[in-house]
Design a protein around this motif. Sequence first.
Motif, PDB file in Angstrom:
ATOM      1  N   THR A 399       0.831  -1.284  -0.071  1.00 30.51           N
ATOM      2  CA  THR A 399      -0.167   0.164   0.170  1.00 30.51           C
ATOM      3  C   THR A 399       0.985   1.123   0.019  1.00 30.51           C
ATOM      4  O   THR A 399       0.663   2.230  -0.507  1.00 30.51           O
ATOM      5  N   ILE A 400       2.064   1.112   0.651  1.00 33.78           N
ATOM      6  CA  ILE A 400       3.048   2.498   0.774  1.00 33.78           C
ATOM      7  C   ILE A 400       3.422   2.723  -0.742  1.00 33.78           C
ATOM      8  O   ILE A 400       3.797   3.870  -0.957  1.00 33.78           O
ATOM      9  N   ALA A 401       3.519   1.618  -1.496  1.00 31.00           N
ATOM     10  CA  ALA A 401       3.898   2.087  -3.102  1.00 31.00           C
ATOM     11  C   ALA A 401       3.085   2.825  -3.688  1.00 31.00           C
ATOM     12  O   ALA A 401       3.322   3.919  -4.249  1.00 31.00           O
ATOM     13  N   THR A 402       1.589   2.970  -3.336  1.00 30.61           N
ATOM     14  CA  THR A 402       0.827   3.678  -3.778  1.00 30.61           C
ATOM     15  C   THR A 402       0.937   5.313  -3.427  1.00 30.61           C
ATOM     16  O   THR A 402       0.710   6.027  -4.102  1.00 30.61           O
ATOM     17  N   ALA A 403       1.251   5.509  -2.137  1.00 29.01           N
ATOM     18  CA  ALA A 403       1.490   6.620  -1.544  1.00 29.01           C
ATOM     19  C   ALA A 403       2.968   7.108  -2.310  1.00 29.01           C
ATOM     20  O   ALA A 403       2.900   8.338  -2.741  1.00 29.01           O
ATOM     21  N   LEU A 404       3.772   6.437  -2.707  1.00 28.73           N
ATOM     22  CA  LEU A 404       4.861   7.012  -3.350  1.00 28.73           C
ATOM     23  C   LEU A 404       4.454   7.385  -4.811  1.00 28.73           C
ATOM     24  O   LEU A 404       4.701   8.462  -5.391  1.00 28.73           O
ATOM     25  N   ASP A 405       3.677   6.571  -5.503  1.00 28.92           N
ATOM     26  CA  ASP A 405       3.099   6.822  -6.881  1.00 28.92           C
ATOM     27  C   ASP A 405       2.621   8.209  -6.778  1.00 28.92           C
ATOM     28  O   ASP A 405       2.696   8.904  -7.687  1.00 28.92           O
ATOM     29  N   LEU A 406       1.473   8.290  -5.650  1.00 30.24           N
ATOM     30  CA  LEU A 406       0.678   9.393  -5.785  1.00 30.24           C
ATOM     31  C   LEU A 406       1.326  10.797  -5.561  1.00 30.24           C
ATOM     32  O   LEU A 406       1.393  11.724  -6.212  1.00 30.24           O
ATOM     33  N   ALA A 407       2.437  10.664  -4.643  1.00 30.72           N
ATOM     34  CA  ALA A 407       3.360  11.670  -4.568  1.00 30.72           C
ATOM     35  C   ALA A 407       4.078  12.349  -5.436  1.00 30.72           C
ATOM     36  O   ALA A 407       4.323  13.349  -6.253  1.00 30.72           O
ATOM     37  N   HIS A 410       1.704  13.649  -8.582  1.00 31.35           N
ATOM     38  CA  HIS A 410       1.233  14.944  -8.191  1.00 31.35           C
ATOM     39  C   HIS A 410       2.445  16.208  -8.177  1.00 31.35           C
ATOM     40  O   HIS A 410       2.089  17.069  -7.711  1.00 31.35           O
ATOM     41  N   ARG A 411       3.689  15.570  -8.423  1.00 29.27           N
ATOM     42  CA  ARG A 411       5.016  16.506  -8.708  1.00 29.27           C
ATOM     43  C   ARG A 411       5.254  16.971  -7.207  1.00 29.27           C
ATOM     44  O   ARG A 411       5.508  18.211  -7.339  1.00 29.27           O
ATOM     45  N   ARG A 412       5.234  16.344  -6.366  1.00 30.26           N
ATOM     46  CA  ARG A 412       5.779  16.461  -4.929  1.00 30.26           C
ATOM     47  C   ARG A 412       7.026  15.962  -4.446  1.00 30.26           C
ATOM     48  O   ARG A 412       6.965  14.910  -3.767  1.00 30.26           O
ATOM     49  N   PRO A 413       8.106  16.030  -5.066  1.00 34.23           N
ATOM     50  CA  PRO A 413       9.455  15.536  -4.899  1.00 34.23           C
ATOM     51  C   PRO A 413       9.715  15.587  -3.253  1.00 34.23           C
ATOM     52  O   PRO A 413      10.191  14.528  -2.699  1.00 34.23           O
ATOM     53  N   ASP A 414       9.363  16.579  -2.595  1.00 34.36           N
ATOM     54  CA  ASP A 414       9.722  16.598  -1.252  1.00 34.36           C
ATOM     55  C   ASP A 414       8.960  15.613  -0.488  1.00 34.36           C
ATOM     56  O   ASP A 414       9.254  15.036   0.377  1.00 34.36           O
ATOM     57  N   LEU A 415       7.373  15.392  -0.960  1.00 37.10           N
ATOM     58  CA  LEU A 415       6.746  14.323  -0.471  1.00 37.10           C
ATOM     59  C   LEU A 415       7.309  13.012  -0.641  1.00 37.10           C
ATOM     60  O   LEU A 415       7.299  12.018   0.281  1.00 37.10           O
ATOM     61  N   VAL A 416       7.744  12.718  -1.864  1.00 37.36           N
ATOM     62  CA  VAL A 416       8.402  11.491  -2.175  1.00 37.36           C
ATOM     63  C   VAL A 416       9.654  11.088  -1.232  1.00 37.36           C
ATOM     64  O   VAL A 416       9.709  10.193  -1.024  1.00 37.36           O
ATOM     65  N   ALA A 417      10.250  12.233  -1.085  1.00 37.80           N
ATOM     66  CA  ALA A 417      11.607  12.098  -0.180  1.00 37.80           C
ATOM     67  C   ALA A 417      11.234  11.874   1.195  1.00 37.80           C
ATOM     68  O   ALA A 417      12.008  11.240   1.893  1.00 37.80           O
ATOM     69  N   ALA A 418      10.148  12.713   1.632  1.00 39.90           N
ATOM     70  CA  ALA A 418       9.810  12.471   2.994  1.00 39.90           C
ATOM     71  C   ALA A 418       9.274  10.965   3.388  1.00 39.90           C
ATOM     72  O   ALA A 418       9.784  10.375   4.409  1.00 39.90           O
ATOM     73  N   ILE A 419       8.454  10.617   2.176  1.00 38.32           N
ATOM     74  CA  ILE A 419       7.981   9.018   2.517  1.00 38.32           C
ATOM     75  C   ILE A 419       9.197   8.204   2.614  1.00 38.32           C
ATOM     76  O   ILE A 419       9.148   7.208   3.330  1.00 38.32           O
ATOM     77  N   SER A 420       9.862   8.237   1.541  1.00 41.32           N
ATOM     78  CA  SER A 420      11.174   7.306   1.543  1.00 41.32           C
ATOM     79  C   SER A 420      12.061   7.715   2.685  1.00 41.32           C
ATOM     80  O   SER A 420      12.595   6.367   3.211  1.00 41.32           O
ATOM     81  N   ALA A 421      12.286   8.670   3.118  1.00 46.94           N
ATOM     82  CA  ALA A 421      12.926   8.611   4.323  1.00 46.94           C
ATOM     83  C   ALA A 421      12.406   8.317   5.638  1.00 46.94           C
ATOM     84  O   ALA A 421      12.987   7.544   6.344  1.00 46.94           O
ATOM     85  N   HIS A 422      10.969   8.407   5.640  1.00 50.12           N
ATOM     86  CA  HIS A 422      10.289   7.713   6.743  1.00 50.12           C
ATOM     87  C   HIS A 422      10.342   6.277   6.551  1.00 50.12           C
ATOM     88  O   HIS A 422      10.519   5.317   7.703  1.00 50.12           O
ATOM     89  N   ARG A 486       9.251  -0.055  -3.583  1.00 43.19           N
ATOM     90  CA  ARG A 486       7.947  -0.637  -3.395  1.00 43.19           C
ATOM     91  C   ARG A 486       7.076  -0.837  -4.815  1.00 43.19           C
ATOM     92  O   ARG A 486       6.740   0.223  -5.165  1.00 43.19           O
ATOM     93  N   GLN A 487       7.382  -1.902  -5.402  1.00 36.01           N
ATOM     94  CA  GLN A 487       6.944  -2.109  -6.690  1.00 36.01           C
ATOM     95  C   GLN A 487       7.699  -1.427  -7.544  1.00 36.01           C
ATOM     96  O   GLN A 487       8.640  -1.988  -8.270  1.00 36.01           O
ATOM     97  N   ASP A 488       7.696  -0.075  -7.808  1.00 35.34           N
ATOM     98  CA  ASP A 488       8.818   0.484  -8.614  1.00 35.34           C
ATOM     99  C   ASP A 488       9.709   1.173  -7.624  1.00 35.34           C
ATOM    100  O   ASP A 488       9.706   1.100  -6.241  1.00 35.34           O
ATOM    101  N   THR A 489      10.688   1.650  -8.195  1.00 38.89           N
ATOM    102  CA  THR A 489      12.094   2.096  -7.440  1.00 38.89           C
ATOM    103  C   THR A 489      11.895   3.641  -7.556  1.00 38.89           C
ATOM    104  O   THR A 489      11.838   4.239  -8.569  1.00 38.89           O
ATOM    105  N   TYR A 490      12.155   4.118  -6.227  1.00 35.75           N
ATOM    106  CA  TYR A 490      12.305   5.702  -6.126  1.00 35.75           C
ATOM    107  C   TYR A 490      13.617   5.937  -5.738  1.00 35.75           C
ATOM    108  O   TYR A 490      14.061   5.468  -4.577  1.00 35.75           O
ATOM    109  N   LEU A 491      14.146   6.993  -6.344  1.00 34.85           N
ATOM    110  CA  LEU A 491      15.505   7.608  -6.160  1.00 34.85           C
ATOM    111  C   LEU A 491      15.232   8.876  -5.371  1.00 34.85           C
ATOM    112  O   LEU A 491      14.611   9.743  -6.218  1.00 34.85           O
TER     113      LEU A 491
END
Length: 845
Positions: A399-407, A410-422, A486-491
């Motif tokens: 389910t967390i993969a969906t959160a990363l996808d949505l962030a 929605h062009r929110r690199p800060d949110l992607v980074a925050a979720i990844s860091a979390h 999380r399904q896909d890879t996020y950097l």
Amino acid sequence: MASAEHSLAQIRDELTRIEVQLRGLEQSGRPPADPATLTTALTTLDRCLDQLTPGDDLAVTRVWLASLRASALALGSDESAAVAAFDHAARLGSQLLTDVADPHARDALTDLTAVAGIDAAVLLLRSGAYPAAQARLDQVEARGQSGLGPTVMLALANARTAIELGLDRAGNGFRWAQVAAGLAQEHGGPGATTALVNLAEACARIGDPARARGLFTQVLTHPDRTAAEEGAARMGLARIALDEDVTLGAPALREVIQHAQQTRDAPLFSVAAIAVGWAAHATGQSDLARRWYAEAADTMADPATRATCAALIATTWTESDPAQARADRERARQLAQEASPQTRAVIDYQTGLHDLVTGERPEALAEVIAAALVMDAWRIDLPWGVPRQAWQLSGRAQTIATALDLAHDHRRPDLVAAISAHLAATLPEATALMLPPRVTVDGSDPLADIVRLARRRYGHALRDESRTIAALPEQPGVVDLIAVTRQDTYLCWRGPTGLHSARRPQAEVAPSLAVVISVSEAARHAPDDAVLLTPGKETGLMTDLGALLPAALVTDLREARLLRVRADGDLAVAPWGLLAVEPTGSTRVLDLVDVVSLAPYGLPVLPTESGSAGVLAVLDPQIPGMLADSVWGPVTTPGPARQALAERFGGDRPVGRADQDRCWWEAGLAQRPARLFYLGHAGAVRAADSGGTEPALHLCCTEELSGTAAVIGRHRPFTARDMARSGSIYPPRVALIACASADDARTRDAYGVAHTMLAHGAGLVTGTRWPLPTGQWFRDADLHPSSGIDPLTALALAVDQAHENQDPVAAVNRWQRACLNRWRAQGRADNSPITWGAVHTIVHP
């Protein structure tokens, strides 16, 4: 008096007959045609008891009779009356217990009182009343502090398991299921089959379907299984089949439905009906799916079932009737208000996703991410030894993969980074800290509002607000990178050009990572033409993996001096320094920057002083009972290699000692050495107290020494959990030259040897990402270095020398860069990265 005793004996005989009858009815799943007949008989016996002289046996019989009356009601249709009757039996037992003097009668009355409370809790569980069920079990434990019999303890553990699984706390459920399974194996009796069912369900929840399937199958062949237990096992197998193939699961579901109808098992029917509806919808039969969902809701009208079915019905209208779908989603959210926090999170997640797709509720973005983070956080309670990597890949964890996808969408690199860091801030269990720290990105806290929403809506704290860690800090010359899959890879990274995030589809990354994982196993097999031993193939592989790196990241690396990587899952196995940064493969990351790995954000840092007592060296310790030519034999070979080690570390016969067990180890650490150096075997071993595995080193420990690992022959491995429990403080610099000694980050909530040492004093740990070939492996492969020192020993000597340097991280990188240059210039197999490419150093962020 003799007449009274005879009458009491007759009554007890009659109660025994009724109890056998009730047990048979429960086992068959067919309640009596007229439950009132049994309750009338029990009422008559109760009046007979009133005529007898009070005594210890009479007190026990009264509570026994009251419990049987409740059991008869439970087999009828009035569960609320049955709960009240069980509560009455429990209160009666507590009242009478104070006057019972005979110890045997007292024990019997204690157990009967406890069972009544447990049976009340089980009935409450069936209707989803988890808090009320929990309260009954708490009362049972409080009343039974003087001791409960093993059969009662088994029933209690089974009920605790059911509550934890019902609340979606898979880790706690697994813990209690293991307790119950142990009691069942030791003592047997009623509840043993239920323990099997619960353990199977827990295994399925934590991502171990193979073990779950085996346990469910055992239940179906168990001679003492009840109808309910058989139904649960059938449903469990059907779910596993559905996950593999919808068409394969359909026949199994039909059998479950028939079984539930025959045994009048409403909860089972409702669960199976939802699964049938899901299968129908998955095959394009929306009308049929709606009918099954509606029937499930009608059968079990509790808030959780009704909300779930409403949300599922909404999905069937998404394309054909958007307005109806929107109405059903809103109804699902309203119904979920009366359900558990777990149900609310699931419903918010499901309905919010659809709202975002339709663009009707932009505010649903925060709701979906909050729900996803909460569902992800429920796995924090997973215990030691659980196959966490399997759980990490399960549907529940994604389910967390969906959160990363949505962030990202929605062009929110800060949110992607925050979720990844979390995600990268999750702590090993060895630290005994229940929540990760608050993580800031770029000086801000993008998750602040989402975390507050989760706390308000679900009552769940996602992090420890009293501790704050800054992820991706701005540092001159440094690139900080978080890589999660999380399904896909996020950097996500911060470098000279600022904060960035990128997504790489799994299809682009997974094949190359799979090759790395497979070729890294070459140390366990004959070399043949292993990819890492062949220059052209190795360059091609690292070029493919290099495609993972976005152009903007490569630009930042060209302007930096150091890359700090926090990667998890299979990404943690990737040799980041060897990745090619251009299509030709001629330039590697290591050519541009030094590379170091980061431990999880928030890992405790002990304020220890630097040691001063030299090096605590463990060099190829002899493992008790293992032959020299076995897989547990020496990792070094006689001759120049051992001589070089002996000369470097000094002492009498420092290589291959037989006295370096965990007692010697702990005594040596107590002397506060400046460094710890280990050269030997490491790997996952079977835990003695669970069905899983845990990481360990192999010292000279015999089976007589205590520890958490199961014994291998005459040897007990020294696990990370043993290290954490010993209380030893580790020196500032640690080297672990052993197979996959520092691959902790491959699993979530990492609890490996390296991270455990970092949590208990070490400032840095240099270890390996994958298994290493031994000196004998190179001999068998007819690979003979001109120096006579095999690559494993050369690696050990180089790392130890680097740890003497003022900057050991830079020193290790310089040595690896020299190895890379030799490999490119000579291409000899004994220079290949199968050894030196595995080395990396982990430091605190």
